[in-house]
Design an enzyme around this catalytic site. Sequence first.
Site, PDB file in Angstrom:
ATOM      1  N   GLY A  90       0.925  -1.231  -0.073  1.00  0.00           N
ATOM      2  CA  GLY A  90      -0.019  -0.008   0.075  1.00  0.00           C
ATOM      3  C   GLY A  90       0.793   1.362   0.023  1.00  0.00           C
ATOM      4  O   GLY A  90       1.935   1.236   0.129  1.00  0.00           O
ATOM      5  N   ARG A  93       4.078   5.972   1.899  1.00  0.00           N
ATOM      6  CA  ARG A  93       4.405   7.162   1.891  1.00  0.00           C
ATOM      7  C   ARG A  93       3.954   8.323   1.064  1.00  0.00           C
ATOM      8  O   ARG A  93       4.574   9.260   0.395  1.00  0.00           O
ATOM      9  CB  ARG A  93       6.194   7.449   2.327  1.00  0.00           C
ATOM     10  CG  ARG A  93       6.689   6.878   0.948  1.00  0.00           C
ATOM     11  CD  ARG A  93       8.185   7.024   0.966  1.00  0.00           C
ATOM     12  NE  ARG A  93       9.027   6.466  -0.287  1.00  0.00           N
ATOM     13  CZ  ARG A  93       9.947   7.123  -0.681  1.00  0.00           C
ATOM     14  NH1 ARG A  93      10.676   7.895   0.100  1.00  0.00           N
ATOM     15  NH2 ARG A  93      10.687   6.308  -1.685  1.00  0.00           N
ATOM     16  N   LYS A 113       4.188  12.209  -3.025  1.00  0.00           N
ATOM     17  CA  LYS A 113       5.091  11.438  -2.548  1.00  0.00           C
ATOM     18  C   LYS A 113       5.863  11.600  -1.502  1.00  0.00           C
ATOM     19  O   LYS A 113       6.896  12.707  -1.795  1.00  0.00           O
ATOM     20  CB  LYS A 113       6.010  10.666  -3.822  1.00  0.00           C
ATOM     21  CG  LYS A 113       6.832   9.444  -3.410  1.00  0.00           C
ATOM     22  CD  LYS A 113       7.666   8.892  -4.663  1.00  0.00           C
ATOM     23  CE  LYS A 113       8.523   7.873  -4.545  1.00  0.00           C
ATOM     24  NZ  LYS A 113       9.123   7.294  -5.744  1.00  0.00           N
ATOM     25  N   ASP A 125       8.430   6.265   8.152  1.00  0.00           N
ATOM     26  CA  ASP A 125       8.062   7.491   8.367  1.00  0.00           C
ATOM     27  C   ASP A 125       7.198   8.325   7.561  1.00  0.00           C
ATOM     28  O   ASP A 125       6.748   9.500   7.825  1.00  0.00           O
ATOM     29  CB  ASP A 125       9.367   8.640   8.789  1.00  0.00           C
ATOM     30  CG  ASP A 125      10.397   8.584   7.741  1.00  0.00           C
ATOM     31  OD1 ASP A 125       9.900   8.255   6.581  1.00  0.00           O
ATOM     32  OD2 ASP A 125      11.337   9.113   7.929  1.00  0.00           O
ATOM     33  N   ARG A 176       3.787  13.650  -8.162  1.00  0.00           N
ATOM     34  CA  ARG A 176       3.904  12.522  -9.420  1.00  0.00           C
ATOM     35  C   ARG A 176       2.546  12.662  -9.962  1.00  0.00           C
ATOM     36  O   ARG A 176       1.417  12.640  -9.518  1.00  0.00           O
ATOM     37  CB  ARG A 176       4.297  11.238  -8.800  1.00  0.00           C
ATOM     38  CG  ARG A 176       4.490  10.169  -9.898  1.00  0.00           C
ATOM     39  CD  ARG A 176       5.296   8.799  -9.409  1.00  0.00           C
ATOM     40  NE  ARG A 176       4.496   8.274  -8.291  1.00  0.00           N
ATOM     41  CZ  ARG A 176       5.050   7.186  -7.956  1.00  0.00           C
ATOM     42  NH1 ARG A 176       6.373   6.944  -7.944  1.00  0.00           N
ATOM     43  NH2 ARG A 176       4.416   6.350  -6.805  1.00  0.00           N
ATOM     44  N   ASP A 252       4.228  -4.725  -7.513  1.00  0.00           N
ATOM     45  CA  ASP A 252       3.657  -3.430  -7.189  1.00  0.00           C
ATOM     46  C   ASP A 252       4.254  -2.388  -7.932  1.00  0.00           C
ATOM     47  O   ASP A 252       3.563  -1.168  -7.865  1.00  0.00           O
ATOM     48  CB  ASP A 252       3.673  -3.433  -5.771  1.00  0.00           C
ATOM     49  CG  ASP A 252       5.150  -3.234  -5.051  1.00  0.00           C
ATOM     50  OD1 ASP A 252       5.939  -4.254  -5.415  1.00  0.00           O
ATOM     51  OD2 ASP A 252       5.743  -2.125  -4.812  1.00  0.00           O
ATOM     52  N   ASP A 262       8.330   4.377 -10.315  1.00  0.00           N
ATOM     53  CA  ASP A 262       8.906   3.841  -9.187  1.00  0.00           C
ATOM     54  C   ASP A 262      10.712   4.122  -9.651  1.00  0.00           C
ATOM     55  O   ASP A 262      11.154   3.196 -10.061  1.00  0.00           O
ATOM     56  CB  ASP A 262       8.742   2.621  -8.540  1.00  0.00           C
ATOM     57  CG  ASP A 262       9.630   2.488  -7.260  1.00  0.00           C
ATOM     58  OD1 ASP A 262      10.607   3.471  -7.047  1.00  0.00           O
ATOM     59  OD2 ASP A 262       8.952   2.013  -6.031  1.00  0.00           O
TER      60      ASP A 262
END
Length: 487
Positions: A90, A93, A113, A125, A176, A252, A262
């Site tokens: 999921g 961040r 992001k 975090d 993004r 993913d 990514d």
Amino acid sequence: MIKLDAGWTFDNRYARLPERFFSRVLPTPVRAPELAVLNRPLAAELGLNEEALRSDAEVAVLAGNRIPDGAEPLAQAYAGHQFGYFTMLGDGRAVLIGEHVTPSGKRVDIQLKGSGRTPYSRGGDGRAALGPMLREYIVSEAMHALRIPTTRSLAVVTTGETIRRETELPGAILTRVASSHLRVGTFQYAAQWGTKEELRALADYALGRHFPGFEEAENRYLFLLEQVIARQAALIAQWQLVGFVHGVMNTDNMTISGETIDYGPCAFMDTYDLKTVFSSIDTEGRYAYGNQPYIGGWNLARLAESLLPLLDEDEEKAVALAQEALDQYPTLYHRHWLDGMRAKLGLAEAQAGDGELIADLLRLMEEYRADYTNTFRALTLGEYIGMALFDASEFREWHERWQTRLSQEAVSREEAYERMRRHNPAVIPRNHRVEEALAAAVNCGDYSVMERFLEALADPYAYSPEQAEYAELPPPSDRPYRTFCGT
């Protein structure tokens, strides 16, 4: 004071899906947001007002401190095979602000992001460091300029806060832009933890968003699988043709839309070597350059498994349909790759011996540790200097065979070389140049190095004098180049 309108137009259809697929969550505000980089051409393409985007009010939007009208922030749920191991994932961040509709009617996701913790953060975090966000900005824009489908970067905002990795680093948030953030892992999640009707709702959403014409298909879910296979075959062939190593081809990180997504441990290959790995965590070479086409097929098989309940009520027939679709992937990939390689050598027509001609060149490049991009650049320009490959008698023999093959084309030699210029980039985002730009920006606050670099990358097929310095090879090093995912 007149408040400028940035031009956001949100129409959030993903938020209408069953809530199993997301959690509604707000970005975590940051202390002192400042705009570091704004993508002016992309802003114009999205129909956004550049002046407004630079205002304090809109920088607050790009930092997650303010939610624009019409947005419905959420974190998407998905799963994935990470280095072969299946796990629940999921957006840990990232927050999807909403789906923006451009003046031309194109629908895109706007995602922040590094915007803080979500229910999927798994102990992280939720933040991002400036360096990795600028890396994604540089490489995603370079990929777009190379005409390779990709997510893009609208902006990077610094947060005025530090985050802890191995050391303390300046924090940042990247905006993004993607055709969507639907992944193979989204379907794996639905198949594993959702109902059949929830899986169907997700598939129907994907069809409506990305695949016009599905209404005429005899089996719309088989059509979905076939379309994703076709797009991924074309995409991964394009990666191979420019020497791009994704670095983390987990399920993913494979989109349904066929866009590259990514840009963590990615990099472009210098020396041609099928075993090239840049990611610090890919110790076994699972995602090496030469393995990418095979991993693409493996990932697509996981998508096919997830769609089985929708392909046919009869499980055996569903499996047969899925296998028949998957069997097309190697053929599609090889066709795209071979056509692309022919174009890199100026060949427009297909002949039986082309595969051998290409294979022999690649073998020589690997044997003489030739630079991948600059070998094709030299062939395009006819300037054979600077590499041991060009002094080898085997290369001269190969060159004569290639020239003979070019003479068999129906087009003129000038047209053949012009074809090569359109398919062989003069520049790529060389790793040492990326690091140079990141160091200047992160350590010194100097973005001019990055701006000049992006100007050179904006038209990689221009072969302009200004690009020459960016085609230079990195200085020799005893240590292999390594990249990190940034989390």
